[in-house]
Structures are given as structure tokens and as C-alpha cells.
Design an enzyme around this catalytic site. Structure first.
Site, PDB file in Angstrom:
ATOM      1  N   HIS A  61       5.219  -8.377   4.101  1.00 51.47           N
ATOM      2  CA  HIS A  61       5.693  -9.466   3.250  1.00 51.47           C
ATOM      3  C   HIS A  61       4.755  -9.711   2.068  1.00 51.47           C
ATOM      4  O   HIS A  61       3.554  -9.502   2.172  1.00 51.47           O
ATOM      5  CB  HIS A  61       5.772 -10.767   4.051  1.00 51.47           C
ATOM      6  N   LYS A  70      -4.571 -14.127   1.494  1.00 52.39           N
ATOM      7  CA  LYS A  70      -4.531 -14.646   2.865  1.00 52.39           C
ATOM      8  C   LYS A  70      -5.823 -14.280   3.603  1.00 52.39           C
ATOM      9  O   LYS A  70      -6.241 -13.123   3.586  1.00 52.39           O
ATOM     10  CB  LYS A  70      -3.346 -14.051   3.631  1.00 52.39           C
ATOM     11  N   TYR A 130      -3.701 -18.107   9.551  1.00 51.07           N
ATOM     12  CA  TYR A 130      -4.179 -17.686   8.235  1.00 51.07           C
ATOM     13  C   TYR A 130      -4.132 -18.815   7.229  1.00 51.07           C
ATOM     14  O   TYR A 130      -3.336 -19.733   7.323  1.00 51.07           O
ATOM     15  CB  TYR A 130      -3.425 -16.457   7.720  1.00 51.07           C
ATOM     16  N   ASP A 169      13.382  -8.831   8.275  1.00 48.09           N
ATOM     17  CA  ASP A 169      12.675  -7.552   8.154  1.00 48.09           C
ATOM     18  C   ASP A 169      13.576  -6.375   8.534  1.00 48.09           C
ATOM     19  O   ASP A 169      13.454  -5.287   7.982  1.00 48.09           O
ATOM     20  CB  ASP A 169      11.420  -7.551   9.011  1.00 48.09           C
TER      21      ASP A 169
END
Length: 183
Positions: A61, A70, A130, A169
Site C-alpha cells: 500500500h 511509516k 506504526y 488487495d
């Protein structure tokens, strides 16, 4: 915190200093001054956490506006985490770094803006956390097929465990060659 270089200059691994005894352990996971000096000079504005079971693969992504750097880590369990360079002007364009993150090794992984990100769960369950440099923006989110042959990512797929993908996905991810890149 020790800073570990990877084969892609801007992607970093961080190894915290862990202080442990018979009661457990303590470690520092975030110090703004250290990160701004050594890794990136932007504020972190959003924390995310997910829980996934063995075989779940999330990614690859990225967002084309409100791009996100991130800082990722695993609170429990084990994952294989991947960052793919989507910056056309980069000498490492189309290359990836893959690392194992777990509650045992306590490593953190810095995935810069301009990269696609994904992970594969290798333990019965994994809790993944994250911090991001920008907010989630579903209108600019993109996904690249996890098994794109051009990227040839060496995912450590567990024999006999089916890959578990989200509908997004599975049905909306594009090939690497059809992806939207960064300049």
C-alpha cells in the site's frame, strides 16, 4: 538506539537498547530529537495498530497525496515487512527491502515517503503498530500486487498456510508496471 543501514539508503532499521531483568524489560521506542536528526525531519501525526492471524498479507500500500512515512514495529508475534521504492528518480527504483520484525527482536523499520509498504504474518497472531508522517487518505490510496513478478519479493510464505488477502488487495491491486509512481 542503534541505526542499521539497509541496501536502500533511506530505509532504516532501528534497534532499541533493551534493559531487562527478572521482572521484564524496558526500552525507548521513540525520541523525537533522535529521529529528526538521524532519520526524518517531520512530525508523526497518526498512530495505527492492527492484529492479524497467520498467513495474512497486507499490502503493498501507498498514498499518492498525503504521502506517509511509516515507523513500524511488532508488539507481539512475527512478520516479514517490506518497503518498495516507487521514486522514479531514485537509483533503487523498483527495489525492495524485506526484514523480519518480531516481539523478540524488537526492531523498528523506517519506511520513507515514496515507498509502498506491506507485511506478511508468520506467527499464529501478530499485533503490528506504526506511526505515520501524514493522515490516512483513502482517496489517494493505491495497492500493488504482493506477488508481482517484476518486484520478485522473496516472501517467506509458510508451506501449507494459505495467503489471506483483503478484498481490496485481492481485486484492486495493480501490477508494478501499471502503478502510479513518485517523481
Amino acid at each position: 538506539m542503534d541505526l542499521i543501514e539497509t541496501k536502500i539508503k533511506d530505509v532504516k532499521l532501528l534497534k532499541p537498547k533493551v534493559f531487562g531483568d527478572s521482572r521484564g524489560y524496558f526500552m525507548e521506542t521513540w525520541r523525537e530529537e533522535f529521529f529528526r536528526k538521524n532519520i526524518f525531519d517531520k512530525p508523526l501525526v497518526q498512530d495505527n495498530q492492527s492484529s492479524s492471524t497467520i498467513g495474512v498479507l497486507r499490502g503493498l500500500h501507498y498514498q499518492t497525496s498525503h504521502t506517509q512515512g511509516k515507523l513500524v514495529r511488532v508488539l507481539s508475534g512475527k512478520v516479514f515487512d517490506v518497503a518498495v521504492d516507487l521514486r522514479k528518480s531514485s537509483p533503487t527504483f523498483g527495489q525492495y527491502v524485506g526484514v523480519e520484525l518480531s516481539d523478540a527482536n524488537k526492531l523498528q523499520f523506517w519506511v520513507p515517503e515514496g515507498f509502498a509498504h506491506g507485511f506478511y504474518v508468520m506467527s499464529e497472531e501478530a499485533v503490528f503498530a506504526y506511526k505515520c508522517t501524514d493522515y490516512y487518505d483513502p482517496t489517494s490510496e493505491h495497492s500493488i500486487m504482493w506477488d508481482d513478478p517484476t518486484l520478485d519479493i522473496a516472501w517467506p510464505v509458510i508451506k501449507g498456510v494459505k495467503i489471506n488477502l483483503s478484498e481490496k488487495d485481492l481485486n484492486r491491486a495493480t501490477s508494478f508496471k501499471d502503478a502510479v509512481y513518485f517523481e
